[in-house]
Design an enzyme around this catalytic site. Structure first.
Site, PDB file in Angstrom:
ATOM      1  CD  GLU A  72      39.941  57.987  32.112  1.00  0.00           C
ATOM      2  OE1 GLU A  72      39.577  57.531  31.011  1.00  0.00           O
ATOM      3  OE2 GLU A  72      41.104  58.345  32.354  1.00  0.00           O
ATOM      4  CE1 TYR A 118      43.988  31.882  45.079  1.00  0.00           C
ATOM      5  CE2 TYR A 118      46.384  31.796  44.985  1.00  0.00           C
ATOM      6  CZ  TYR A 118      45.182  31.333  45.495  1.00  0.00           C
ATOM      7  OH  TYR A 118      45.177  30.318  46.407  1.00  0.00           O
TER       8      TYR A 118
END
Length: 219
Positions: A72, A118
Site C-alpha cells: 500500500e 469530532y
C-alpha cells in the site's frame, strides 16, 4: 524527543490493542526530517513491530533500506506528495469503517456525513475512492489528484486511510473514523440529525480541518 521509528512502533501497537488492525492488516508510515518515509513492511503485525526493521522509501517510491514495504506504499506517498505538511499516514482495516466503505457515499467530497462535531474537527471531509485491488497505484494517483483538500479517504470495500501533521493526529483521525462509522451503521436507514452546514463549517474553520458542505451547492 521520541525517535520516529519508536513512535511508529508505539502507535501501531496502540491501534492494534484497540482492535483496529486484525491479523497482519494495516500499515503506518512517518516522514522523517530527511524527507525519507519509514513504513511498516509487507505482512507486518502492527502489534509486534521491530523499530530496526522498517522499510525506508523516498517520495518517488524507491526502496532505500529495510525489508520489502507494504504494497500500500503508493497511498502513503500520495498523501505526502499532495500535502507537504503531512508527516504521517495510517491505513487500517478496522471493521466499522470497512463496513461504511461498502455503503454509497454521502456526497462527492465525503463518504461519511457530518454526524458528530469530532468527525468534522478531527477528520473532515473523507471522500470515497472507487474500488481497486490493494496496492493499485492508479488508486493512489486518483487520491493525489483530488481537486479539493482532505486528510482522509475511505477506500471502497477496503477501509480508511488518514494523514496528519503528526503521527498522533493521523492515528486519532483513524480512530474517529471508526467511531463515526459505528454510529452511521447503528442509525441504519433512519434519518438521523446531521450537523447543519453552518455548524460544520464553523467547526472546520475553528479547528483547521477540511470541510465544504455540498448542501450549500458549493463548487
Amino acid at each position: 524527543m521520541t525517535a520516529p521509528r519508536d513512535e511508529l512502533v508505539r502507535t501501531a501497537a496502540h491501534l492494534a490493542a484497540l482492535g483496529l488492525s486484525p491479523g497482519s492488516s494495516g500499515n503506518i508510515s512517518v516522514r522523517d526530517d530527511a524527507g525519507r518515509v519509514l513504513l511498516t513492511p509487507t505482512g507486518a503485525d502492527l502489534a509486534a513491530l521491530d523499530p530496526g526493521a522498517l522499510s525506508v522509501l523516498d517520495l518517488d517510491g524507491s526502496h532505500l533500506d529495510g525489508p520489502r514495504p507494504s504494497k500500500e506504499f503508493p497511498l502513503h506517498l500520495a498523501f505526502y506528495r499532495r500535502e507537504p505538511a503531512n508527516r504521517a499516514v495510517v491505513h487500517l482495516h478496522s471493521r466499522q469503517a470497512v463496513a461504511a466503505s461498502c455503503l454509497p457515499a454521502w456526497s462527492e467530497r465525503s463518504a461519511i456525513p457530518p454526524l458528530t462535531p469530532y468527525f468534522v474537527m478531527r477528520v473532515g471531509q473523507t471522500p470515497l475512492l472507487p474500488y481497486a485491488a490493494p496496492g493499485d497505484p492508479a488508486q493512489a494517483a486518483a487520491l493525489e489528484r483530488l481537486p479539493f483538500p482532505c486528510r482522509a479517504a475511505l477506500l471502497q470495500n477496503h477501509g480508511p486511510v488518514t494523514a496528519g501533521g503528526t503521527l498522533g493526529a493521523a492515528a486519532e483521525a483513524a480512530v474517529e473514523i471508526e467511531e463515526v462509522s459505528a454510529l452511521l451503521l447503528l442509525l441504519g436507514p433512519r434519518a438521523g440529525r446531521l450537523l447543519t452546514p453552518e455548524e460544520s463549517e464553523a467547526l472546520a474553520v475553528r479547528y483547521g480541518s477540511c470541510w465544504t458542505d455540498e448542501r450549500r451547492g458549493a463548487a
